[in-house]
Enzyme design. Structure first.
Site, PDB file in Angstrom:
ATOM      1  N   ASP A 248       0.814  -1.210   0.000  1.00  0.00           N
ATOM      2  CA  ASP A 248       0.000   0.000   0.000  1.00  0.00           C
ATOM      3  C   ASP A 248       0.849   1.262   0.000  1.00  0.00           C
ATOM      4  O   ASP A 248       1.789   1.397   0.796  1.00  0.00           O
ATOM      5  CB  ASP A 248      -0.907  -0.010   1.242  1.00  0.00           C
ATOM      6  CG  ASP A 248      -1.800   1.207   1.325  1.00  0.00           C
ATOM      7  OD1 ASP A 248      -2.681   1.362   0.460  1.00  0.00           O
ATOM      8  OD2 ASP A 248      -1.601   2.021   2.243  1.00  0.00           O
ATOM      9  N   GLU A 285       1.627  -0.046  -4.855  1.00  0.00           N
ATOM     10  CA  GLU A 285       0.757   1.091  -5.151  1.00  0.00           C
ATOM     11  C   GLU A 285       1.602   2.346  -4.949  1.00  0.00           C
ATOM     12  O   GLU A 285       2.183   2.539  -3.880  1.00  0.00           O
ATOM     13  CB  GLU A 285      -0.454   1.139  -4.234  1.00  0.00           C
ATOM     14  CG  GLU A 285      -1.357   2.331  -4.536  1.00  0.00           C
ATOM     15  CD  GLU A 285      -2.238   2.763  -3.377  1.00  0.00           C
ATOM     16  OE1 GLU A 285      -3.198   3.519  -3.626  1.00  0.00           O
ATOM     17  OE2 GLU A 285      -1.962   2.372  -2.233  1.00  0.00           O
TER      18      GLU A 285
END
Length: 607
Positions: A248, A285
């Site tokens: 993330d 990401e």
């Protein structure tokens, strides 16, 4: 288990074991570690008392920072869990390469009515039938409360108890592998949640003078904090047999070390892949638009892939016409053409939303599959004020075009749960913070945020309201409806076509070309000998191709070859598949014409 804990900030540490009459003092050792001369059986409840003055159990005990199970939540005692007790049946599992795969993103709490890992197993066969290769699971690390997106985790080693805990997670992965499905676990190493985060009591887990959108930055420059992250990644691969990790928001990892934490993570994962004898995947990401993440070491970090938000923004604007906020620069179909052929739209160009130049060019020799693209995902749905999916604003015909664009793009496609049948349920931002003041602050902050963006505050659901969570659960009964079933059949057909036609998984940028017409609003993508044409305009267009060309798929059942366009409007705008993309059409050679209606797409094997 022999209890040990890294607590360099503590002056004393004592071990508390449920049922024991007194706490047991722990002994300091090198590097800030503390150890206890004790053995804890599986299931034993325990915790650590920091800087206590009494051993009679009256002082509060904190959970183990490396706890594997928290039966009573993030404020309770930890429970000993032995990952080796599980009897795996996946000894012959070969793993799953990202190259050529289709990913399916899901959230355990809203994927099924029960919202557990065991109930999710019951739906895996439907993903196999769809043609999915990898299931990407939103974070399952332990957070305070019952339901949450998962990005407010505070105990990264524990699987959230409401989902079934660690044993249920092992059952889920084993069941997925038995069906030929790989599992990618979403992990959050860039911040910790606002409730139940006791790590700063133990050691310097957080930067004191560096922060990001979600709070203090994680202190990855400290060797032991770094090891905390690397060991966590190893845990998922070794104890839970996952096939990959989605990392993330890696742009929020502040690291000035000689070797970046991502490079360390990439190298460790490659070594573990070799040792285990199966492919392991790391998907980042990042909003940096920097190919360094996926460039091989030593010049890059050597991660497997990264999400490509630019492709999402371009296709979202093409489908919806929305051009506010960060969508502003993607108004032209030229944005979709550019990102489809070079990887990023912002590759050093000026970003209006950011007010500066942004991004870096993608080397032409990077494989296209290293970019993960999607028309919908948890962020791009859930971070809208009402959490509305494309299905809540687009017609079934245009949803079919979205499917074609998603699954014929040159990249690794990812679907968000329910997208394949046009689920009507929203996916909203939901929390269940037990602290009333924190819950109120989150709810009010969200309303204020969207009011600044011009949204009606009345449209913003209260994330603390249980109804917000319940509304976000998939309604699997919708699959009984003809429109939903028809769309799902299209997704299944497109995924099968990706496997049958090597052009659709060719990883070379040199084999991709795109053309478009902003006035007529059509988009064409050429991949080897295949052409994909999407009519996003309001009038039919004429698609001209050689007489030996073959239509592999058409979303409009009424479309087909004609000797002339259906009407005069179509005659004015032609997409000539016998000419090179963006070149002047030629009239040489026999050809036939297809009339492509509005909101439809076609895949053609060119003669």
């Amino acid at each position: 288990m022999r209890p040990r804990v890294w607590a360099p900030l503590a002056s004393s540490v004592a071990l508390r074991v449920e049922g024991a009459s007194v706490d047991l003092p722990m002994q300091p050792s090198e590097g800030g570690w503390w150890r206890a001369d004790a053995h804890l059986d599986v299931g034993a409840a325990y915790g650590f008392v920091l800087d206590g003055t009494a051993l009679d159990g009256t002082e509060p005990a904190l959970p183990d920072p490396r706890s594997r199970r928290q039966p009573d939540g993030v404020h309770g005692l930890s429970s000993v869990f032995d990952a080796h007790d599980f009897e795996w049946t996946d000894a012959d599992w070969p793993g799953c390469e990202l190259d050529g795969s289709v990913i399916y993103e899901l959230h355990i709490g809203t994927f099924t009515p029960d919202g557990t890992l065991d109930s999710a197993i019951e739906r895996l066969d439907q993903l196999v039938d769809l043609g999915i290769d990898l299931v990407e699971v939103l974070p399952v690390n332990d957070f305070n409360g019952v339901w949450n997106w998962g990005y407010d985790g505070v105990l990264w080693y524990a699987v959230h108890e409401a989902y079934g805990g660690p044993a249920a997670y092992q059952r889920f992965v084993d069941a997925a592998h038995a069906r030929g499905l790989g599992v990618v676990q979403d992990v959050v190493y860039n911040h910790l949640g606002p409730s139940g985060n006791y790590l700063p009591r133990f050691g310097p887990y957080l930067h004191t003078q560096s922060s990001n959108t979600w709070g203090s930055s994680v202190n990855v420059e400290d060797a032991d904090v770094r090891r905390y992250i690397l060991d966590n990644a190893a845990m998922w691969f070794e104890d839970y047999h996952v096939d990959g990790l989605r990392l993330d928001a890696v742009h929020a990892l502040v690291d000035t070390s000689p070797v970046h934490i991502l490079e360390d993570l990439g190298a460790q994962t490659d070594e573990r892949s070799a040792a285990l004898g199966r492919p392991l995947t790391l998907i980042a990401e990042s909003d940096l638009n920097d190919p360094k993440l996926i460039t091989p070491r030593p010049t890059g970090y050597g991660l497997t892939a990264q999400w490509d938000d630019d492709w999402h923004h371009a296709v979202h604007v093409a489908l919806t016409g929305e051009t506010s906020g960060y969508y502003e620069d993607f108004a032209s179909l030229g944005a979709l053409a550019k990102v489809s052929t070079v990887g990023f739209f912002h590759d050093g160009t000026f970003s209006t939303f950011r007010g500066r130049d942004h991004g870096f060019p993608v080397p032409r020799d990077l494989p296209t599959w290293r970019f993960v693209t999607f028309a919908q995902d948890h962020d791009q749905i859930g971070n809208r004020a009402a959490g509305d999916r494309l299905s809540q604003s687009l017609s079934p015909d245009r949803l079919a075009v979205a499917a074609v664009l998603t699954l014929t793009a040159p990249f690794t496609p990812m679907l968000f749960m329910g997208e394949e049948w046009g689920a009507s349920t929203p996916w909203q931002f939901f929390t269940s913070h037990p602290e009333a003041d924190l819950g109120l602050a989150v709810a009010e902050g969200r309303i204020t945020e969207f009011a600044r963006m011009g949204w009606d505050p009345a449209l913003v659901p209260n994330p603390q309201d249980p109804a917000t969570f319940q509304r976000s659960k998939l309604d699997w009964a919708e699959l009984d409806g003809s429109e939903h079933a028809r769309l799902r059949d299209l997704y299944r057909t497109l995924i099968a076509l990706r496997r049958e036609r090597p052009e659709l998984t060719d990883a070379s940028f040199s084999e991709v070309a795109a053309s478009y017409d902003d006035d007529a609003h059509w988009f064409r993508l050429d991949r080897g000998g295949l052409s994909v044409v999407a009519n996003l305009g309001t009038a039919p267009i004429a698609v001209e191709c050689g007489t030996a060309s073959v239509v592999l798929l058409a979303t409009d059942a009424g479309g087909g070859p004609e000797t002339s366009p259906r009407d005069g409007t179509a005659a004015r705008v032609r997409v000539d598949l016998t000419a090179a993309p963006n070149a002047t059409p030629t009239t040489d050679g026999p050809r036939r014409s297809f009339s492509l209606p509005p909101d439809s797409a076609v895949i053609i094997e060119r003669a």
